[in-house]
Design an enzyme around this catalytic site. Structure first.
Site, mmCIF file in Angstrom:
data_model
loop_
_atom_site.group_PDB
_atom_site.id
_atom_site.type_symbol
_atom_site.label_atom_id
_atom_site.label_comp_id
_atom_site.label_asym_id
_atom_site.label_seq_id
_atom_site.Cartn_x
_atom_site.Cartn_y
_atom_site.Cartn_z
ATOM 1 N N HIS A 57 0.822 -0.700 -0.202
ATOM 2 C CA HIS A 57 -0.016 -0.026 0.237
ATOM 3 C C HIS A 57 0.776 1.445 0.068
ATOM 4 O O HIS A 57 1.817 1.757 1.321
ATOM 5 C CB HIS A 57 -1.113 -0.110 1.192
ATOM 6 C CG HIS A 57 -2.196 1.402 1.531
ATOM 7 N ND1 HIS A 57 -2.844 1.119 0.990
ATOM 8 C CD2 HIS A 57 -1.992 2.319 0.978
ATOM 9 C CE1 HIS A 57 -3.947 2.145 1.122
ATOM 10 N NE2 HIS A 57 -2.947 3.272 1.481
ATOM 11 N N HIS A 59 1.127 5.793 -2.429
ATOM 12 C CA HIS A 59 1.272 6.678 -3.327
ATOM 13 C C HIS A 59 1.792 7.329 -4.258
ATOM 14 O O HIS A 59 2.658 7.813 -3.005
ATOM 15 C CB HIS A 59 0.602 6.948 -1.916
ATOM 16 C CG HIS A 59 -1.462 7.198 -1.352
ATOM 17 N ND1 HIS A 59 -2.565 7.088 -2.204
ATOM 18 C CD2 HIS A 59 -1.105 6.302 -0.308
ATOM 19 C CE1 HIS A 59 -3.172 6.553 -1.506
ATOM 20 N NE2 HIS A 59 -2.902 6.303 -0.041
ATOM 21 N N GLN A 152 -9.417 9.192 -5.208
ATOM 22 C CA GLN A 152 -9.239 10.636 -4.043
ATOM 23 C C GLN A 152 -10.361 10.706 -3.698
ATOM 24 O O GLN A 152 -10.932 10.713 -2.501
ATOM 25 C CB GLN A 152 -7.891 10.934 -4.683
ATOM 26 C CG GLN A 152 -7.435 11.481 -2.897
ATOM 27 C CD GLN A 152 -6.778 10.892 -1.617
ATOM 28 O OE1 GLN A 152 -5.941 10.764 -1.983
ATOM 29 N NE2 GLN A 152 -7.750 10.638 -0.639
ATOM 30 N N HIS A 210 -9.726 1.767 -0.047
ATOM 31 C CA HIS A 210 -9.070 2.701 1.613
ATOM 32 C C HIS A 210 -10.700 2.779 2.166
ATOM 33 O O HIS A 210 -11.283 2.905 1.432
ATOM 34 C CB HIS A 210 -9.067 3.919 0.840
ATOM 35 C CG HIS A 210 -7.824 4.690 0.477
ATOM 36 N ND1 HIS A 210 -7.055 4.366 -0.784
ATOM 37 C CD2 HIS A 210 -6.633 5.054 1.284
ATOM 38 C CE1 HIS A 210 -5.547 4.089 -0.342
ATOM 39 N NE2 HIS A 210 -5.396 5.210 -0.193
ATOM 40 N N GLU A 213 -11.427 4.745 7.129
ATOM 41 C CA GLU A 213 -9.801 5.181 6.962
ATOM 42 C C GLU A 213 -10.494 6.178 8.265
ATOM 43 O O GLU A 213 -10.426 7.362 7.927
ATOM 44 C CB GLU A 213 -8.768 5.404 6.542
ATOM 45 C CG GLU A 213 -7.720 5.940 7.701
ATOM 46 C CD GLU A 213 -6.639 6.829 5.374
ATOM 47 O OE1 GLU A 213 -6.755 7.102 5.048
ATOM 48 O OE2 GLU A 213 -5.330 6.815 6.298
ATOM 49 N N ASP A 309 2.130 3.203 2.996
ATOM 50 C CA ASP A 309 1.257 4.275 2.884
ATOM 51 C C ASP A 309 2.202 5.088 2.326
ATOM 52 O O ASP A 309 1.422 6.642 1.183
ATOM 53 C CB ASP A 309 0.378 4.715 3.724
ATOM 54 C CG ASP A 309 -0.772 5.140 3.459
ATOM 55 O OD1 ASP A 309 -0.994 5.344 2.588
ATOM 56 O OD2 ASP A 309 -1.795 5.359 4.353
HETATM 57 FE FE FE2 Z 1 -3.361 5.524 1.019
#
Ligand code: FE2
Length: 413
Positions: A57, A59, A152, A210, A213, A309
């Site tokens: 995971h 970005h 996103q 996701h 979270e 992440d």
């Molecule tokens: Fe993430």
């Protein structure tokens, strides 16, 4: 017969000692005292040899952008998303490619040979997707980069996001993403999970959302993800990333939820460095840890891997691409300090994420010749010291070597 590469005298994670012989891009033999010659020999000198690190995971479109155009003052997820929105409008495709390649170099030096990166598809310019598709091609021989089409700003909340997800998949992005807890309502979140699973089933793809979270115990999209996984026949092909709301849920509800996740074979990817930092920001004391219920998920037989992440981006100011840092934080936050649990934590950044990504990694004859030699005795020692990666071998090729730092003490006592 001669081999292309021979790693001599390595200590395997189970404590046994062996040589590892490589022909081309494949592990040809693992046994003690291999007598044959090889074009190149790496002397592991009794140090730990492991399957490579895998980050399930990340970005990569945001990495190494810290401070641009400003820093996250509140330290929250929501300010991070807003800040990323500002950066998206400013960065060029070349900026993204350059930062991503720099990160790949750093991660490879730490023995990371596969990364699943979410790529934000809600930028109308599409430059994030184009940039990471280019990066995936450039690094292909050394590092497996798997991309997730990640809306996103919300599947329904961001205008045109669903079409952008489809456009990204058409362009070659590998996995369907989503962010149900960021939709306007719980109902929209439910619909977004359903849409993601249906799209994945239609195209024969995996899903990685996701998911929840949030510190809100009522954020229960993981339940929908598990149910939709079963309904769409996606068992074993879906993942809930983060799942932090589970930390705050009622125990009675969790007692029903955990078997449902196991039944649906949904994998879980907590991201301990980030979740310990972003969650609990609105708490006074005691402050919640905000990481999902890792030991309980493992006890149910759920596949759980730790992810990195973020590294120096709108959400997190630190990070170095070292999955041992990730596992180190993960085992602390999850109270996984018994020897078996620490060895499990090591697997959660090596073997388990490789399984989630569907990679042929592992120290077994016939598998891909990708491995790491660490300046450590065993996996627990590696977690404790987070030592130099003495040699990183990708597809039969030595792609990075590190000489350990040496400390010279003065006349102390
Ligand atoms: Fe993430």
């Amino acid at each position: 017969m001669g081999f292309d590469l021979l790693v001599r005298n390595g200590r395997l994670p189970d404590g046994s000692t062996a040589d590892i012989a490589i022909t081309g891009t494949t592990i040809a033999a693992i046994e003690p005292g291999i007598a044959a010659e090889a074009a190149r020999v790496v002397d592991a000198a009794g140090k730990l040899v492991s399957a490579p690190f895998v980050d399930a995971h990340f970005h990569m479109d945001a990495t190494l952008s810290y401070g641009s155009p400003r820093i996250n003052e509140s330290g929250t997820l929501l300010e991070g998303i807003a800040l990323w929105g500002e950066l998206k409008a400013l960065q060029t495709k070349d900026d993204i490619v350059a930062r991503a390649l720099e990160y790949c170099r750093q991660a490879i030096g730490k023995g990371v040979l596969a990364i699943r990166s979410h790529v934000d598809v809600t930028d109308a310019s599409f430059r994030t997707v184009e940039a990471l598709l280019e990066v995936r091609d450039i690094v292909r021989d050394t590092l497996d980069l798997q991309l997730v089409a990640f809306p996103q700003d919300g599947w329904f909340r961001a205008p045109g996001a669903e079409a952008q997800v489809i456009r990204a998949l058409d362009a070659g992005v590998d996995v369907v993403g989503g962010i149900p807890h960021f939709e306007r309502t719980m109902a929209d979140g439910t619909a977004a999970v359903r849409a993601a699973c249906e799209l994945a089933a239609e195209r024969g793809l995996m899903v990685d959302l996701h998911c929840d979270e949030s510190d809100d115990p009522m954020s229960r999209h993981i339940e929908t993800l598990a149910a939709e996984t079963i309904r769409c026949g996606l068992q074993g092909r879906t993942t809930g990333s983060h799942l932090t709301s589970m930390h705050s849920m009622d125990n009675y509800y969790v007692a029903k939820l955990l078997p449902l996740i196991a039944e649906a074979q949904v994998s879980a990817i907590p991201n301990p460095l980030i979740n310990i930092t972003l969650q609990g920001r609105m708490d006074s004391y005691p402050k919640r840890r905000g990481m999902t219920r890792v030991p309980e998920l493992l006890a149910q037989g759920v596949t759980v891997a730790f992810g990195q992440d973020c590294v120096r981006d709108p959400w997190y100011p630190l990070g170095s691409g070292d999955m041992l840092d990730v596992a180190h934080m993960g085992l602390h936050v999850a109270h996984m300090t018994a020897p078996d649990e620490m060895r499990r934590a090591f697997e959660m950044v090596t073997r388990t994420p490789a399984e989630i990504l569907g990679l042929d990694f592992g120290l077994e004859v016939g598998r891909r010749a990708s491995l790491v030699v660490l300046d450590a005795e065993d996996p627990i020692d590696a977690l404790r010291l987070r030592p130099a990666r003495l040699a990183v071998i990708s597809n039969g090729r030595v792609v990075a070597e590190t000489t350990p730092a040496e400390t010279r003490l003065g006349d102390l006592f």
